[in-house]
Design a protein around this motif. Sequence first.
Motif, PDB file in Angstrom:
ATOM      1  N   MET A   1     -82.888 126.064  97.827  1.00 56.21           N
ATOM      2  CA  MET A   1     -82.802 126.951  98.775  1.00 56.21           C
ATOM      3  C   MET A   1     -81.695 126.370  99.736  1.00 56.21           C
ATOM      4  SD  MET A   1     -84.250 129.746  99.961  1.00 56.21           S
ATOM      5  CE  MET A   1     -86.140 129.934  99.955  1.00 56.21           C
ATOM      6  N   GLY A   2     -80.738 127.272 100.160  1.00 54.78           N
ATOM      7  CA  GLY A   2     -79.529 126.779 101.032  1.00 54.78           C
ATOM      8  C   GLY A   2     -79.517 127.766 102.132  1.00 54.78           C
ATOM      9  N   THR A   3     -78.549 127.297 103.128  1.00 52.20           N
ATOM     10  CA  THR A   3     -78.528 128.426 104.060  1.00 52.20           C
ATOM     11  C   THR A   3     -76.920 128.832 104.193  1.00 52.20           C
ATOM     12  OG1 THR A   3     -80.135 127.131 105.438  1.00 52.20           O
ATOM     13  CG2 THR A   3     -78.754 128.415 106.852  1.00 52.20           C
ATOM     14  N   CYS A   4     -76.891 129.963 104.562  1.00 55.59           N
ATOM     15  CA  CYS A   4     -75.348 130.410 104.515  1.00 55.59           C
ATOM     16  C   CYS A   4     -74.779 130.184 105.748  1.00 55.59           C
ATOM     17  CB  CYS A   4     -75.432 132.073 104.508  1.00 55.59           C
ATOM     18  SG  CYS A   4     -73.742 132.651 104.700  1.00 55.59           S
ATOM     19  N   SER A   5     -73.724 129.681 105.552  1.00 53.02           N
ATOM     20  CA  SER A   5     -72.634 128.923 106.759  1.00 53.02           C
ATOM     21  C   SER A   5     -72.224 130.369 107.558  1.00 53.02           C
ATOM     22  CB  SER A   5     -71.310 128.422 106.291  1.00 53.02           C
ATOM     23  OG  SER A   5     -71.728 127.204 105.192  1.00 53.02           O
ATOM     24  N   ASN A   6     -72.227 131.543 107.124  1.00 52.36           N
ATOM     25  CA  ASN A   6     -71.744 132.283 107.642  1.00 52.36           C
ATOM     26  C   ASN A   6     -72.753 133.230 108.633  1.00 52.36           C
ATOM     27  OD1 ASN A   6     -69.421 134.564 108.689  1.00 52.36           O
ATOM     28  ND2 ASN A   6     -70.682 135.869 107.342  1.00 52.36           N
ATOM     29  N   ASN A   9     -78.576 133.161 106.709  1.00 55.08           N
ATOM     30  CA  ASN A   9     -79.755 133.481 105.777  1.00 55.08           C
ATOM     31  C   ASN A   9     -79.869 132.323 104.732  1.00 55.08           C
ATOM     32  OD1 ASN A   9     -81.306 135.170 104.058  1.00 55.08           O
ATOM     33  ND2 ASN A   9     -79.640 135.771 102.723  1.00 55.08           N
ATOM     34  N   LYS A  10     -81.308 132.139 104.878  1.00 56.36           N
ATOM     35  CA  LYS A  10     -81.769 131.158 103.736  1.00 56.36           C
ATOM     36  C   LYS A  10     -81.935 131.952 102.362  1.00 56.36           C
ATOM     37  CE  LYS A  10     -84.039 128.168 107.050  1.00 56.36           C
ATOM     38  NZ  LYS A  10     -82.829 127.499 107.375  1.00 56.36           N
ATOM     39  N   TYR A  11     -81.179 131.485 101.328  1.00 51.10           N
ATOM     40  CA  TYR A  11     -81.348 132.169  99.922  1.00 51.10           C
ATOM     41  C   TYR A  11     -81.302 131.069  99.081  1.00 51.10           C
ATOM     42  CZ  TYR A  11     -79.262 135.595  97.093  1.00 51.10           C
ATOM     43  OH  TYR A  11     -79.085 136.436  95.950  1.00 51.10           O
ATOM     44  N   ASP A  12     -81.928 131.447  97.768  1.00 45.97           N
ATOM     45  CA  ASP A  12     -82.179 130.649  96.597  1.00 45.97           C
ATOM     46  C   ASP A  12     -81.017 130.473  95.716  1.00 45.97           C
ATOM     47  OD1 ASP A  12     -82.494 132.965  95.510  1.00 45.97           O
ATOM     48  OD2 ASP A  12     -84.439 132.789  94.640  1.00 45.97           O
ATOM     49  N   ALA A  13     -80.002 131.186  95.824  1.00 46.26           N
ATOM     50  CA  ALA A  13     -78.792 131.282  94.864  1.00 46.26           C
ATOM     51  C   ALA A  13     -77.474 131.082  95.630  1.00 46.26           C
ATOM     52  CB  ALA A  13     -78.765 132.428  94.161  1.00 46.26           C
ATOM     53  N   THR A  14     -77.407 130.193  96.833  1.00 47.57           N
ATOM     54  CA  THR A  14     -76.294 130.089  97.691  1.00 47.57           C
ATOM     55  C   THR A  14     -75.242 129.372  96.610  1.00 47.57           C
ATOM     56  OG1 THR A  14     -77.227 128.137  98.541  1.00 47.57           O
ATOM     57  CG2 THR A  14     -77.139 129.960  99.911  1.00 47.57           C
ATOM     58  N   PHE A  15     -73.999 129.337  96.901  1.00 45.22           N
ATOM     59  CA  PHE A  15     -72.740 128.617  96.247  1.00 45.22           C
ATOM     60  C   PHE A  15     -71.903 127.829  97.374  1.00 45.22           C
ATOM     61  CE2 PHE A  15     -69.498 131.773  97.199  1.00 45.22           C
ATOM     62  CZ  PHE A  15     -70.134 132.871  97.351  1.00 45.22           C
ATOM     63  N   ARG A  16     -71.311 126.883  97.075  1.00 46.25           N
ATOM     64  CA  ARG A  16     -70.522 126.141  97.888  1.00 46.25           C
ATOM     65  C   ARG A  16     -69.062 126.392  97.703  1.00 46.25           C
ATOM     66  NH1 ARG A  16     -73.921 120.455  97.970  1.00 46.25           N
ATOM     67  NH2 ARG A  16     -75.807 121.353  98.913  1.00 46.25           N
ATOM     68  N   VAL A  17     -68.123 126.495  98.550  1.00 46.74           N
ATOM     69  CA  VAL A  17     -66.879 126.519  98.565  1.00 46.74           C
ATOM     70  C   VAL A  17     -66.218 125.286  99.492  1.00 46.74           C
ATOM     71  CG1 VAL A  17     -64.848 127.815  99.496  1.00 46.74           C
ATOM     72  CG2 VAL A  17     -66.996 129.011  98.438  1.00 46.74           C
ATOM     73  N   GLU A  18     -65.418 124.383  98.748  1.00 51.47           N
ATOM     74  CA  GLU A  18     -64.805 123.341  99.676  1.00 51.47           C
ATOM     75  C   GLU A  18     -63.338 123.809  99.748  1.00 51.47           C
ATOM     76  OE1 GLU A  18     -65.095 119.541  97.582  1.00 51.47           O
ATOM     77  OE2 GLU A  18     -63.222 118.876  98.669  1.00 51.47           O
ATOM     78  N   MET A  19     -63.000 123.792 100.998  1.00 49.94           N
ATOM     79  CA  MET A  19     -61.729 124.223 101.516  1.00 49.94           C
ATOM     80  C   MET A  19     -61.153 123.350 102.523  1.00 49.94           C
ATOM     81  SD  MET A  19     -60.938 128.304 102.834  1.00 49.94           S
ATOM     82  CE  MET A  19     -59.425 128.782 103.203  1.00 49.94           C
ATOM     83  N   ARG A  20     -60.077 122.914 102.773  1.00 47.58           N
ATOM     84  CA  ARG A  20     -59.556 122.020 103.428  1.00 47.58           C
ATOM     85  C   ARG A  20     -60.253 120.829 104.044  1.00 47.58           C
ATOM     86  NH1 ARG A  20     -58.866 126.733 106.519  1.00 47.58           N
ATOM     87  NH2 ARG A  20     -57.192 127.996 105.734  1.00 47.58           N
ATOM     88  N   PHE A  26     -72.582 129.714 101.069  1.00 38.27           N
ATOM     89  CA  PHE A  26     -72.679 131.174 101.183  1.00 38.27           C
ATOM     90  C   PHE A  26     -73.784 131.718 100.508  1.00 38.27           C
ATOM     91  CE2 PHE A  26     -68.259 130.024 102.371  1.00 38.27           C
ATOM     92  CZ  PHE A  26     -68.243 130.374 103.584  1.00 38.27           C
ATOM     93  N   ASP A  27     -74.226 132.847 100.980  1.00 40.82           N
ATOM     94  CA  ASP A  27     -75.174 133.497 100.188  1.00 40.82           C
ATOM     95  C   ASP A  27     -74.534 134.655  99.341  1.00 40.82           C
ATOM     96  OD1 ASP A  27     -74.698 134.930 102.628  1.00 40.82           O
ATOM     97  OD2 ASP A  27     -76.437 135.729 102.741  1.00 40.82           O
ATOM     98  N   CYS A  28     -73.475 134.953  99.688  1.00 40.67           N
ATOM     99  CA  CYS A  28     -72.600 136.075  99.092  1.00 40.67           C
ATOM    100  C   CYS A  28     -71.140 135.946  99.327  1.00 40.67           C
ATOM    101  CB  CYS A  28     -73.114 137.363  99.585  1.00 40.67           C
ATOM    102  SG  CYS A  28     -72.820 137.700 101.348  1.00 40.67           S
TER     103      CYS A  28
END
Length: 82
Positions: A1-6, A9-20, A26-28
Amino acid sequence: MGTCSNCGNKYDATFRVEMRDECYEFDCFECAINMLAPKCSHCQTRIIGHGVQDGYDMYCSAHCARLEGRRELQDRATAFAP
Ligand SMILES: [Zn+2]
Ligand SMILES: [Zn+2]
């Protein structure tokens, strides 16, 4: 369970983006685009592809760059026009 940075939303299929060197979750893709994608310096459209860039200024297209006086910037349509 992750939480969207934007949107938070708490969601079971969040993904991570590494930038700078920052890591976001994020959830979507819409949320990732809303938070991280640059905006065209002319029309404020979110730039999802490469866009065209001149130093710190980014544009969605050479058309917008030209309207801001950046005549030297080209996109494919301009570069390959007869
Ligand atoms: Zn979200
Ligand atoms: Zn634009």
